[in-house]
Design a protein around this motif. Structure first.
Motif, PDB file in Angstrom:
ATOM      1  N   ALA A  37      10.638   0.848   8.931  1.00  0.00           N
ATOM      2  CA  ALA A  37      10.100  -0.247   9.087  1.00  0.00           C
ATOM      3  C   ALA A  37      10.948  -1.362   9.731  1.00  0.00           C
ATOM      4  CB  ALA A  37       9.635  -1.027   7.380  1.00  0.00           C
ATOM      5  N   GLY A  38       9.565  -2.997   9.816  1.00  0.00           N
ATOM      6  CA  GLY A  38      10.862  -3.927  10.639  1.00  0.00           C
ATOM      7  C   GLY A  38       9.750  -5.386   9.617  1.00  0.00           C
ATOM      8  N   GLY A  39      10.262  -6.025   9.355  1.00  0.00           N
ATOM      9  CA  GLY A  39       9.942  -7.098   8.700  1.00  0.00           C
ATOM     10  C   GLY A  39       9.280  -6.621   7.510  1.00  0.00           C
ATOM     11  N   THR A  40       8.146  -7.742   7.649  1.00  0.00           N
ATOM     12  CA  THR A  40       7.036  -7.308   6.668  1.00  0.00           C
ATOM     13  C   THR A  40       6.700  -5.883   6.004  1.00  0.00           C
ATOM     14  OG1 THR A  40       5.526  -8.659   7.989  1.00  0.00           O
ATOM     15  CG2 THR A  40       6.309 -10.137   6.132  1.00  0.00           C
ATOM     16  N   GLY A  41       6.762  -5.418   7.129  1.00  0.00           N
ATOM     17  CA  GLY A  41       6.250  -4.181   7.479  1.00  0.00           C
ATOM     18  C   GLY A  41       6.864  -3.357   6.689  1.00  0.00           C
ATOM     19  N   VAL A  42       7.977  -3.389   5.648  1.00  0.00           N
ATOM     20  CA  VAL A  42       8.211  -2.788   4.181  1.00  0.00           C
ATOM     21  C   VAL A  42       7.105  -2.847   3.197  1.00  0.00           C
ATOM     22  CG1 VAL A  42       9.479  -4.944   3.705  1.00  0.00           C
ATOM     23  CG2 VAL A  42      10.263  -3.103   3.428  1.00  0.00           C
ATOM     24  N   ALA A  43       6.308  -3.963   3.154  1.00  0.00           N
ATOM     25  CA  ALA A  43       5.649  -3.775   1.817  1.00  0.00           C
ATOM     26  C   ALA A  43       4.950  -2.824   1.495  1.00  0.00           C
ATOM     27  CB  ALA A  43       4.727  -4.824   1.929  1.00  0.00           C
ATOM     28  N   PRO A  44       4.114  -2.297   2.887  1.00  0.00           N
ATOM     29  CA  PRO A  44       3.441  -0.464   2.441  1.00  0.00           C
ATOM     30  C   PRO A  44       4.897   0.603   2.011  1.00  0.00           C
ATOM     31  CG  PRO A  44       3.176  -1.472   4.234  1.00  0.00           C
ATOM     32  CD  PRO A  44       4.202  -2.385   3.602  1.00  0.00           C
ATOM     33  N   GLN A  47       5.748   0.580  -1.667  1.00  0.00           N
ATOM     34  CA  GLN A  47       4.696   0.173  -2.362  1.00  0.00           C
ATOM     35  C   GLN A  47       4.450   2.162  -2.983  1.00  0.00           C
ATOM     36  OE1 GLN A  47       1.451  -1.376  -0.488  1.00  0.00           O
ATOM     37  NE2 GLN A  47       1.182  -2.603  -1.931  1.00  0.00           N
ATOM     38  N   LEU A  48       4.633   2.618  -1.474  1.00  0.00           N
ATOM     39  CA  LEU A  48       4.860   4.264  -1.519  1.00  0.00           C
ATOM     40  C   LEU A  48       5.392   4.994  -2.079  1.00  0.00           C
ATOM     41  CD1 LEU A  48       3.611   6.120   1.410  1.00  0.00           C
ATOM     42  CD2 LEU A  48       5.488   6.692   0.123  1.00  0.00           C
ATOM     43  N   LEU A  49       7.121   3.981  -2.194  1.00  0.00           N
ATOM     44  CA  LEU A  49       7.803   4.630  -2.470  1.00  0.00           C
ATOM     45  C   LEU A  49       8.153   4.978  -4.081  1.00  0.00           C
ATOM     46  CD1 LEU A  49      10.834   3.014  -0.101  1.00  0.00           C
ATOM     47  CD2 LEU A  49      10.652   5.591  -0.779  1.00  0.00           C
ATOM     48  N   THR A  50       7.756   3.087  -4.278  1.00  0.00           N
ATOM     49  CA  THR A  50       7.770   2.616  -5.998  1.00  0.00           C
ATOM     50  C   THR A  50       7.190   4.110  -6.428  1.00  0.00           C
ATOM     51  OG1 THR A  50       7.272   0.917  -5.747  1.00  0.00           O
ATOM     52  CG2 THR A  50       6.940   0.864  -7.725  1.00  0.00           C
ATOM     53  N   ALA A  51       5.849   4.060  -5.631  1.00  0.00           N
ATOM     54  CA  ALA A  51       5.053   5.421  -6.946  1.00  0.00           C
ATOM     55  C   ALA A  51       5.070   7.117  -6.997  1.00  0.00           C
ATOM     56  CB  ALA A  51       2.919   5.370  -5.879  1.00  0.00           C
ATOM     57  N   PHE A  62      12.854  11.268   0.795  1.00  0.00           N
ATOM     58  CA  PHE A  62      12.485  10.094   1.373  1.00  0.00           C
ATOM     59  C   PHE A  62      13.706   8.804   1.857  1.00  0.00           C
ATOM     60  CE2 PHE A  62       8.012   9.667  -0.443  1.00  0.00           C
ATOM     61  CZ  PHE A  62       8.087  10.705  -0.809  1.00  0.00           C
ATOM     62  N   ARG A  63      13.492   8.753   2.699  1.00  0.00           N
ATOM     63  CA  ARG A  63      14.397   7.854   3.721  1.00  0.00           C
ATOM     64  C   ARG A  63      13.646   6.443   4.608  1.00  0.00           C
ATOM     65  NH1 ARG A  63      17.597  10.446   1.368  1.00  0.00           N
ATOM     66  NH2 ARG A  63      18.768  12.146   1.337  1.00  0.00           N
ATOM     67  N   LEU A  64      13.939   5.556   4.338  1.00  0.00           N
ATOM     68  CA  LEU A  64      13.533   4.300   4.979  1.00  0.00           C
ATOM     69  C   LEU A  64      15.007   3.136   5.357  1.00  0.00           C
ATOM     70  CD1 LEU A  64      11.619   1.973   5.059  1.00  0.00           C
ATOM     71  CD2 LEU A  64      12.329   1.020   2.698  1.00  0.00           C
ATOM     72  N   LEU A  65      14.585   2.981   6.601  1.00  0.00           N
ATOM     73  CA  LEU A  65      14.729   2.728   8.152  1.00  0.00           C
ATOM     74  C   LEU A  65      14.431   1.389   8.206  1.00  0.00           C
ATOM     75  CD1 LEU A  65      16.864   2.227   9.481  1.00  0.00           C
ATOM     76  CD2 LEU A  65      15.743   2.696  11.509  1.00  0.00           C
ATOM     77  N   TYR A  66      14.890   0.316   7.229  1.00  0.00           N
ATOM     78  CA  TYR A  66      14.451  -1.088   7.808  1.00  0.00           C
ATOM     79  C   TYR A  66      15.328  -2.116   8.372  1.00  0.00           C
ATOM     80  CZ  TYR A  66      13.117  -5.358   5.480  1.00  0.00           C
ATOM     81  OH  TYR A  66      12.529  -6.991   5.367  1.00  0.00           O
TER      82      TYR A  66
END
Length: 102
Positions: A37-44, A47-51, A62-66
């Motif tokens: 994800a980049g910038g505001t694209g991290v918002a969804p 949400q997915l990670l939280t759930a 899960f792995r997130l590259l931001y």
């Protein structure tokens, strides 16, 4: 998007669509999920990670590259850090998720 938005002049018209629920997730279907994800694209992604991480029966990793242009552009970073701390996750962890910032 930022450049196009900044180039708007008074009176220019904009069209918006959404929300469009395009991220579907089912627990334990995949061994691991990598999100970029980049910038505001991290918002969804948040949400997915939280759930997903709230479900202790879900063993998916899960792995997130931001990435952002500047550290000041890292929206939701406090929320991502709090989620990582609550779940005992991070780079080098064998737990269910890792957050990697660029």
């Amino acid at each position: 998007f930022s450049e196009k938005f900044a180039a708007l002049r008074p009176g220019d018209a904009l069209d918006f669509r959404g929300p469009e629920p395009t991220l579907e997730y089912a627990p334990n279907v995949l061994d691991s999920v990598v999100m970029v994800a980049g910038g505001t694209g991290v918002a969804p992604m948040l949400q997915l990670l939280t759930a997903a991480l709230a479900d202790d029966a879900d063993a998916t990793k899960f792995r997130l590259l931001y990435a952002t242009r500047t550290p000041a552009d890292a929206v939701l970073l406090p929320e991502l850090d709090a989620l990582r701390r609550r779940r005992g996750c991070g780079a080098g962890s064998s737990r269910r998720s890792g957050l990697h910032g660029v």
